[in-house]
Design a protein around this motif. Structure first.
Motif, PDB file in Angstrom:
ATOM      1  N   VAL A 212      60.801  66.073  20.734  1.00  0.00           N
ATOM      2  CA  VAL A 212      59.796  66.498  19.751  1.00  0.00           C
ATOM      3  C   VAL A 212      58.391  66.350  20.311  1.00  0.00           C
ATOM      4  N   TRP A 213      58.043  65.130  20.779  1.00  0.00           N
ATOM      5  CA  TRP A 213      56.658  64.956  21.252  1.00  0.00           C
ATOM      6  C   TRP A 213      56.424  65.627  22.605  1.00  0.00           C
ATOM      7  N   ALA A 214      57.461  65.699  23.448  1.00  0.00           N
ATOM      8  CA  ALA A 214      57.304  66.360  24.747  1.00  0.00           C
ATOM      9  C   ALA A 214      57.118  67.870  24.565  1.00  0.00           C
ATOM     10  N   SER A 215      57.830  68.460  23.606  1.00  0.00           N
ATOM     11  CA  SER A 215      57.686  69.897  23.350  1.00  0.00           C
ATOM     12  C   SER A 215      56.285  70.225  22.852  1.00  0.00           C
ATOM     13  N   ALA A 216      55.747  69.349  22.011  1.00  0.00           N
ATOM     14  CA  ALA A 216      54.388  69.569  21.512  1.00  0.00           C
ATOM     15  C   ALA A 216      53.390  69.561  22.665  1.00  0.00           C
ATOM     16  N   ALA A 217      53.537  68.601  23.583  1.00  0.00           N
ATOM     17  CA  ALA A 217      52.640  68.542  24.742  1.00  0.00           C
ATOM     18  C   ALA A 217      52.844  69.749  25.646  1.00  0.00           C
ATOM     19  N   GLY A 218      54.099  70.197  25.803  1.00  0.00           N
ATOM     20  CA  GLY A 218      54.382  71.355  26.640  1.00  0.00           C
ATOM     21  C   GLY A 218      53.761  72.623  26.095  1.00  0.00           C
ATOM     22  N   LEU A 219      53.791  72.802  24.787  1.00  0.00           N
ATOM     23  CA  LEU A 219      53.176  73.985  24.178  1.00  0.00           C
ATOM     24  C   LEU A 219      51.663  73.986  24.391  1.00  0.00           C
ATOM     25  N   VAL A 220      51.064  72.824  24.328  1.00  0.00           N
ATOM     26  CA  VAL A 220      49.624  72.729  24.595  1.00  0.00           C
ATOM     27  C   VAL A 220      49.332  73.119  26.044  1.00  0.00           C
ATOM     28  N   ALA A 221      50.186  72.677  26.961  1.00  0.00           N
ATOM     29  CA  ALA A 221      50.002  73.024  28.378  1.00  0.00           C
ATOM     30  C   ALA A 221      50.104  74.531  28.583  1.00  0.00           C
ATOM     31  N   ALA A 222      51.102  75.162  27.951  1.00  0.00           N
ATOM     32  CA  ALA A 222      51.275  76.611  28.098  1.00  0.00           C
ATOM     33  C   ALA A 222      50.082  77.357  27.507  1.00  0.00           C
ATOM     34  N   ALA A 223      49.609  76.904  26.351  1.00  0.00           N
ATOM     35  CA  ALA A 223      48.472  77.569  25.714  1.00  0.00           C
ATOM     36  C   ALA A 223      47.211  77.423  26.561  1.00  0.00           C
TER      37      ALA A 223
ATOM     38  N   GLU B 222      41.848  87.646  33.611  1.00  0.00           N
ATOM     39  CA  GLU B 222      42.754  88.763  33.325  1.00  0.00           C
ATOM     40  C   GLU B 222      44.144  88.570  33.915  1.00  0.00           C
ATOM     41  N   HIS B 223      44.641  87.339  33.875  1.00  0.00           N
ATOM     42  CA  HIS B 223      46.001  87.042  34.330  1.00  0.00           C
ATOM     43  C   HIS B 223      46.716  86.207  33.266  1.00  0.00           C
ATOM     44  N   LEU B 224      46.670  86.684  32.025  1.00  0.00           N
ATOM     45  CA  LEU B 224      47.266  85.955  30.908  1.00  0.00           C
ATOM     46  C   LEU B 224      48.756  85.711  31.123  1.00  0.00           C
ATOM     47  N   ALA B 225      49.495  86.750  31.512  1.00  0.00           N
ATOM     48  CA  ALA B 225      50.939  86.609  31.679  1.00  0.00           C
ATOM     49  C   ALA B 225      51.276  85.544  32.724  1.00  0.00           C
ATOM     50  N   TYR B 226      50.535  85.553  33.833  1.00  0.00           N
ATOM     51  CA  TYR B 226      50.774  84.552  34.875  1.00  0.00           C
ATOM     52  C   TYR B 226      50.486  83.150  34.336  1.00  0.00           C
ATOM     53  N   GLY B 227      49.396  83.015  33.579  1.00  0.00           N
ATOM     54  CA  GLY B 227      49.035  81.713  33.040  1.00  0.00           C
ATOM     55  C   GLY B 227      50.090  81.180  32.085  1.00  0.00           C
ATOM     56  N   VAL B 228      50.593  82.043  31.208  1.00  0.00           N
ATOM     57  CA  VAL B 228      51.636  81.613  30.270  1.00  0.00           C
ATOM     58  C   VAL B 228      52.906  81.235  31.027  1.00  0.00           C
ATOM     59  N   LYS B 229      53.234  82.009  32.058  1.00  0.00           N
ATOM     60  CA  LYS B 229      54.425  81.710  32.856  1.00  0.00           C
ATOM     61  C   LYS B 229      54.309  80.346  33.517  1.00  0.00           C
ATOM     62  N   VAL B 230      53.162  80.092  34.146  1.00  0.00           N
ATOM     63  CA  VAL B 230      52.955  78.790  34.795  1.00  0.00           C
ATOM     64  C   VAL B 230      53.001  77.672  33.763  1.00  0.00           C
ATOM     65  N   GLY B 231      52.372  77.906  32.616  1.00  0.00           N
ATOM     66  CA  GLY B 231      52.365  76.885  31.574  1.00  0.00           C
ATOM     67  C   GLY B 231      53.764  76.569  31.072  1.00  0.00           C
ATOM     68  N   LEU B 232      54.593  77.594  30.897  1.00  0.00           N
ATOM     69  CA  LEU B 232      55.959  77.371  30.415  1.00  0.00           C
ATOM     70  C   LEU B 232      56.811  76.657  31.469  1.00  0.00           C
ATOM     71  N   VAL B 233      56.582  77.004  32.740  1.00  0.00           N
ATOM     72  CA  VAL B 233      57.306  76.299  33.811  1.00  0.00           C
ATOM     73  C   VAL B 233      56.934  74.825  33.816  1.00  0.00           C
ATOM     74  N   ASP B 234      55.635  74.530  33.708  1.00  0.00           N
ATOM     75  CA  ASP B 234      55.192  73.135  33.696  1.00  0.00           C
ATOM     76  C   ASP B 234      55.659  72.421  32.433  1.00  0.00           C
ATOM     77  N   ALA B 235      55.702  73.139  31.305  1.00  0.00           N
ATOM     78  CA  ALA B 235      56.215  72.538  30.076  1.00  0.00           C
ATOM     79  C   ALA B 235      57.687  72.163  30.242  1.00  0.00           C
ATOM     80  N   THR B 236      58.441  73.015  30.940  1.00  0.00           N
ATOM     81  CA  THR B 236      59.853  72.720  31.203  1.00  0.00           C
ATOM     82  C   THR B 236      60.001  71.505  32.107  1.00  0.00           C
ATOM     83  N   LEU B 237      59.141  71.426  33.128  1.00  0.00           N
ATOM     84  CA  LEU B 237      59.173  70.255  34.015  1.00  0.00           C
ATOM     85  C   LEU B 237      58.858  68.981  33.240  1.00  0.00           C
ATOM     86  N   LEU B 238      57.870  69.065  32.348  1.00  0.00           N
ATOM     87  CA  LEU B 238      57.523  67.897  31.532  1.00  0.00           C
ATOM     88  C   LEU B 238      58.716  67.483  30.674  1.00  0.00           C
TER      89      LEU B 238
END
Length: 359
Positions: free
Chosen positions: A295-306, A316-332
């Protein structure tokens, strides 16, 4: 315990330990902002440098072989990996012309293949016509679709359609192209230069650019040089990104998540060993802890992706940024789950008395 009971206990644990959950969530947010956040900021700066380099014409390589460039071969170079576009140009012995509306301002009229405009950020010219430099278009007050009336080298007036307007890179001062009209011709035939847009820089690609030169028709040794020599070939720009100090941020994030997950459980060892003493099975206790952790890790991961998406959207690289954020959220998430699991496995019921004494 049944699943419903496990979920109920996890919800009760989150609700009754608000301060602990907030503190753990805060630590996770600090972790992702220090790793993912800083890396995204550095990456965004690198992207800005690359965009500026491209806008100044730094990615364009010019193959020079007067009268020996095969137009079709030149445009065919766009099929190579790393080449986004290629087009041929011929100066036609310095041919010049005058617009009827600008009789006192002669300009060069090089011939180019249809794909030439795309090398400088324009669109390929499919229909017959001319491509105006931005200076000529502004002076003659013309836009794509208009008709240009001109006189070429003192001949009778001719009219041609304006196919597009091209903004030349600010640092590209190639002779005659700053104030010119480019006549679009079929790629068949010979030209003087082949312009190739290459990114990222690849030294192994350089020999392949000579494929644009017609075999046996070279009077001078062909050469390949940057359109803007003082900018270099882009190797420095690319190296700045590949060798950035934050390139190991994902590894640091994973290591930090492991430690955070472990500590978040070890700090509760008295509470958890008490639950084991009260008869809660080890597997049930682990399930409860992992649900709370997710629960708390997912909340932090969503903040990282955002945050990652917002930062990269600025370049102008929104898609890349979201992708990197989601990868890092998964690692977290994976890191804290592994750490929390290890923490749970080290909490023993028989050590309840010692945990209570230490507290």
């Amino acid at each position: 315990m049944r699943l419903s009971a496990i979920l109920r206990e996890a919800r009760a644990g989150l609700a009754s330990a608000t301060s602990r959950v907030v503190a753990t969530l805060g630590a996770a947010l600090v972790l992702v902002l220090v790793t993912t956040g800083v890396d995204c900021l550095v990456t965004a700066q690198s992207v800005s440098r690359a965009v500026e380099f491209q806008a100044r014409g730094g990615t364009v390589q010019v193959v020079s072989a007067p009268g020996a460039i095969d137009g079709r071969r030149c445009e065919g170079l766009s099929q190579l990996d790393g080449v986004s576009s290629a087009g041929a140009l011929s100066y036609v012995d310095g041919r010049r012309a005058r617009a009827i509306t600008l009789p006192d301002a002669p300009f060069a009229v090089p011939r180019v293949t249809p794909a030439f405009a795309s090398v400088l950020g324009g669109t390929p010219t499919i229909d017959p016509g001319v491509v105006l430099s931005s200076e000529v278009a502004e002076a003659a007050d013309l836009v794509p679709g208009d008709v240009l009336h001109l006189t070429v080298e003192g001949s009778t007036s001719t009219s041609t359609r304006v196919a597009s307007v091209l903004v030349s890179p600010t640092d590209a001062h190639r002779a005659g192209l700053g104030y010119s009209v480019l006549e679009v011709v079929p790629p068949s035939g010979s030209f003087d230069e082949c312009w190739v847009d290459v990114w990222p820089p690849n030294p192994d690609l350089r020999p392949l650019l000579f494929l644009a030169v017609t075999e046996g028709a070279v009077n001078e040794t062909p050469i390949v040089e940057p359109l803007v020599p003082r900018l270099g070939d882009g190797t420095e720009v690319m190296s700045a990104y590949l060798e950035r100090t934050t390139r190991n941020a994902p590894g640091l994030l994973l290591a930090g998540a492991l430690i955070l997950g472990f500590l978040s459980v070890r700090l509760r060892r008295t509470e958890l060993s008490s639950a084991r003493h009260a008869g809660v099975a080890a597997v049930d206790l682990l399930a409860i802890v992992l649900i709370e952790t997710v629960v708390w890790a997912s909340a932090a991961g969503l903040v990282a992706a955002a945050f990652s998406g917002i930062v990269m959207a600025s370049v102008e690289h929104l898609a890349y940024g979201v992708k990197v954020g989601l990868v890092d959220a998964t690692l977290l998430l994976l890191g804290v789950i592994a750490g929390a699991t290890a923490g749970c496995l080290t909490v023993r019921e028989r050590d309840f008395a010692r945990y209570s004494k230490d507290r």
